[in-house]
Design a protein around this motif. Structure first.
Motif, PDB file in Angstrom:
ATOM      1  N   SER A 173       0.832  -1.210   0.000  1.00 16.08           N
ATOM      2  CA  SER A 173       0.000   0.000   0.000  1.00 16.08           C
ATOM      3  C   SER A 173       0.863   1.256   0.000  1.00 16.08           C
ATOM      4  O   SER A 173       0.513   2.273  -0.604  1.00 16.08           O
ATOM      5  N   ILE A 174       2.018   1.202   0.671  1.00 12.93           N
ATOM      6  CA  ILE A 174       2.935   2.348   0.702  1.00 12.93           C
ATOM      7  C   ILE A 174       3.638   2.507  -0.649  1.00 12.93           C
ATOM      8  O   ILE A 174       3.707   3.603  -1.207  1.00 12.93           O
ATOM      9  N   VAL A 175       4.136   1.398  -1.185  1.00 12.16           N
ATOM     10  CA  VAL A 175       4.870   1.449  -2.455  1.00 12.16           C
ATOM     11  C   VAL A 175       3.972   1.924  -3.594  1.00 12.16           C
ATOM     12  O   VAL A 175       4.391   2.705  -4.460  1.00 12.16           O
ATOM     13  N   GLU A 176       2.722   1.483  -3.594  1.00 12.59           N
ATOM     14  CA  GLU A 176       1.803   1.864  -4.667  1.00 12.59           C
ATOM     15  C   GLU A 176       1.587   3.371  -4.727  1.00 12.59           C
ATOM     16  O   GLU A 176       1.406   3.946  -5.788  1.00 12.59           O
ATOM     17  N   LYS A 177       1.623   4.010  -3.546  1.00 14.44           N
ATOM     18  CA  LYS A 177       1.408   5.466  -3.507  1.00 14.44           C
ATOM     19  C   LYS A 177       2.657   6.249  -3.888  1.00 14.44           C
ATOM     20  O   LYS A 177       2.573   7.409  -4.266  1.00 14.44           O
ATOM     21  N   ASP A 178       3.830   5.607  -3.772  1.00 14.58           N
ATOM     22  CA  ASP A 178       5.090   6.326  -4.026  1.00 14.58           C
ATOM     23  C   ASP A 178       6.146   5.332  -4.520  1.00 14.58           C
ATOM     24  O   ASP A 178       7.106   5.016  -3.815  1.00 14.58           O
ATOM     25  N   PRO A 179       5.997   4.828  -5.756  1.00 13.97           N
ATOM     26  CA  PRO A 179       6.877   3.752  -6.226  1.00 13.97           C
ATOM     27  C   PRO A 179       8.349   4.130  -6.301  1.00 13.97           C
ATOM     28  O   PRO A 179       9.222   3.271  -6.165  1.00 13.97           O
ATOM     29  N   HIS A 180       8.673   5.407  -6.515  1.00 10.16           N
ATOM     30  CA  HIS A 180      10.070   5.800  -6.707  1.00 10.16           C
ATOM     31  C   HIS A 180      10.672   6.504  -5.495  1.00 10.16           C
ATOM     32  O   HIS A 180      11.703   7.157  -5.584  1.00 10.16           O
ATOM     33  N   GLU A 181      10.027   6.358  -4.346  1.00  9.04           N
ATOM     34  CA  GLU A 181      10.559   6.815  -3.059  1.00  9.04           C
ATOM     35  C   GLU A 181      10.863   8.312  -3.045  1.00  9.04           C
ATOM     36  O   GLU A 181      11.947   8.750  -2.663  1.00  9.04           O
ATOM     37  N   ASN A 182       9.897   9.086  -3.455  1.00  6.11           N
ATOM     38  CA  ASN A 182      10.040  10.543  -3.370  1.00  6.11           C
ATOM     39  C   ASN A 182       9.586  11.082  -2.017  1.00  6.11           C
ATOM     40  O   ASN A 182      10.120  12.069  -1.525  1.00  6.11           O
ATOM     41  N   ASN A 183       8.578  10.430  -1.415  1.00  5.76           N
ATOM     42  CA  ASN A 183       8.054  10.905  -0.132  1.00  5.76           C
ATOM     43  C   ASN A 183       7.671   9.738   0.775  1.00  5.76           C
ATOM     44  O   ASN A 183       8.478   9.262   1.550  1.00  5.76           O
ATOM     45  N   LEU A 184       6.435   9.252   0.631  1.00  4.14           N
ATOM     46  CA  LEU A 184       5.883   8.273   1.573  1.00  4.14           C
ATOM     47  C   LEU A 184       6.724   7.004   1.693  1.00  4.14           C
ATOM     48  O   LEU A 184       6.896   6.455   2.787  1.00  4.14           O
ATOM     49  N   ARG A 185       7.253   6.516   0.570  1.00  4.74           N
ATOM     50  CA  ARG A 185       8.007   5.263   0.623  1.00  4.74           C
ATOM     51  C   ARG A 185       9.252   5.370   1.505  1.00  4.74           C
ATOM     52  O   ARG A 185       9.765   4.363   1.996  1.00  4.74           O
ATOM     53  N   LYS A 186       9.725   6.591   1.716  1.00  3.51           N
ATOM     54  CA  LYS A 186      10.876   6.779   2.600  1.00  3.51           C
ATOM     55  C   LYS A 186      10.592   6.270   4.017  1.00  3.51           C
ATOM     56  O   LYS A 186      11.515   5.923   4.755  1.00  3.51           O
ATOM     57  N   THR A 187       9.309   6.234   4.404  1.00  4.47           N
ATOM     58  CA  THR A 187       8.986   5.758   5.757  1.00  4.47           C
ATOM     59  C   THR A 187       9.397   4.299   5.950  1.00  4.47           C
ATOM     60  O   THR A 187       9.623   3.866   7.084  1.00  4.47           O
ATOM     61  N   LEU A 188       9.496   3.547   4.854  1.00  4.17           N
ATOM     62  CA  LEU A 188       9.923   2.146   4.945  1.00  4.17           C
ATOM     63  C   LEU A 188      11.388   2.019   5.353  1.00  4.17           C
ATOM     64  O   LEU A 188      11.868   0.930   5.635  1.00  4.17           O
ATOM     65  N   ASN A 189      12.093   3.155   5.383  1.00  2.00           N
ATOM     66  CA  ASN A 189      13.491   3.147   5.826  1.00  2.00           C
ATOM     67  C   ASN A 189      13.616   3.356   7.338  1.00  2.00           C
ATOM     68  O   ASN A 189      14.721   3.555   7.834  1.00  2.00           O
ATOM     69  N   TYR A 190      12.498   3.290   8.055  1.00  5.31           N
ATOM     70  CA  TYR A 190      12.572   3.500   9.508  1.00  5.31           C
ATOM     71  C   TYR A 190      13.559   2.503  10.128  1.00  5.31           C
ATOM     72  O   TYR A 190      13.479   1.293   9.886  1.00  5.31           O
ATOM     73  N   GLY A 191      14.496   3.020  10.908  1.00  3.42           N
ATOM     74  CA  GLY A 191      15.508   2.176  11.552  1.00  3.42           C
ATOM     75  C   GLY A 191      16.650   1.792  10.647  1.00  3.42           C
ATOM     76  O   GLY A 191      17.642   1.204  11.102  1.00  3.42           O
TER      77      GLY A 191
END
Length: 355
Positions: A219-237
């Motif tokens: 659901s996160i990747v679909e909203k931001d496939p190229h990691e411009n904003n939201l997908r960056k949250t997957l880098n937590y930690g």
């Protein structure tokens, strides 16, 4: 479990996996199939996988050595050469059967060989199922620096057969749990809470959690496939976690940490920093630390190792304009990206981790 739909491919589960890949192989005119494995998946997973394939196509097996240390351009060269010698062409299919190293490296090799051939991801570890195989990130390390070379390119499909988890040692199962815990922190406290009572990491109990974790990441990747904003949250930690992993990988006097073991430490550090900069609850931070340490234990990080770890932050792939950026938590499911953190606070976070 129903298949999960993304904008570019489908994620299939358990028995549906083999129905779908066999239908796909009949529908697409591939010239040849190449299966990338390491010595572990060659022995423990390949026989089961091949026994479920229905095809008359020629299948070639390419084996690489297991372990993060082999996730390198040198290994890619070996696989590219093997593909060339075995006469792979633009209509060949590559199936990556393994953990995060295999899916990351295999996806990158396929994406770059003859400017790109089709590939299918078949993750066999918990980490690869819930993280590495989902979202199209492929690539390799540059020396000991994590994931410096790669492309974002999606597979034809992802096949998640959780029966492969029965072949895993306990430390590999724990490593995958780190990414699932992360999904709870950045997306859903309800999901996080399911891990506070998790007593053992075995397949039957985990199937629903795996499915939910993949849904969260997708659901996160679909909203931001190229990691411009939201997908960056997957880098937590991951900012400090990757630095810790790289340091332990490159230092001959240290026992290397698995990816999830390093990320678990990174999440404790990031959560503590969040209490100082973004208002995350100190009580919840202590509970998160206790939950993570209950699952992973507490490898001590000695004082003389901390500065060299901090020095590695300058190589983090999320950096922009020479600035190091962290993902921090304001609350469960509410992250803040592009946060800058002073070194003295990072040192304080390590002190908190070690206490």
């Amino acid at each position: 479990m129903n298949s999960i739909t993304t904008s570019n491919y489908l994620i299939h589960f358990n028995t549906t996996c083999y129905q779908e890949i066999n239908t796909h192989l009949k529908a697409v005119n591939y010239s040849k199939i190449f299966v990338l494995v390491d010595q572990n998946t060659h022995e423990y997973c390949l026989p089961q996988f091949l026994s479920n394939l229905e095809t008359d196509l020629n299948i070639e097996i390419i084996e690489i050595e297991a372990g993060e240390v082999n996730k390198s351009i040198e290994t890619c060269s070996g696989v590219w050469n093997a593909l060339s010698e075995l006469e792979a062409d633009r209509k060949s299919l590559m199936i990556n059967l393994g953990g995060g190293v295999i899916t990351d490296l295999g996806g990158f090799v396929a994406s770059t060989f003859k400017r790109g051939i089709s590939f299918i991801q078949v993750p066999t570890t918990l980490l690869a199922m819930v993280d590495a195989s989902i979202g199209g990130k492929t690539g390799v390390d540059l020396g000991h620096l994590k994931n410096q070379i790669g492309v974002i390119n999606t597979s034809e499909m992802v096949l998640v057969d959780t029966s492969f988890l029965k072949t895993l040692p306990e430390n590999q199962m724990r490593s995958g749990l780190a990414e699932m815990l992360k999904h709870g922190l950045i997306y859903s406290q309800d999901y996080w809470n399911k891990f506070t009572t998790l007593e053992k990491s075995h397949t039957d109990d985990l199937d629903e959690l795996i499915y939910e974790s993949i849904e969260i990441k997708n659901s996160i990747v679909e909203k931001d496939p190229h990691e411009n904003n939201l997908r960056k949250t997957l880098n937590y930690g991951h900012t400090l976690g990757h630095a810790i992993e790289s340091y332990y990988l490159s230092n001959p006097s240290k026992t290397p940490l698995l990816h999830g073991e390093a990320i678990a430490i990174g999440m404790i550090l990031a959560t503590y920093i969040s209490t100082k900069l973004t208002g995350f609850s100190k009580d919840e931070c202590n509970k998160i630390k206790d939950t993570i340490l209950t699952i992973f234990g507490q490898p001590k990080i000695s004082e003389e190792d901390i500065i060299p770890i901090i020095d590695l932050l300058k190589f983090d792939k999320k950096n922009e304009h020479g600035k190091i950026y962290f993902v921090l938590l304001e609350a469960y499911g509410n992250s803040k990206i592009n946060c800058q953190v002073e070194n003295n606070l990072i040192l304080e976070a390590f002190k908190y981790y070690n206490s």
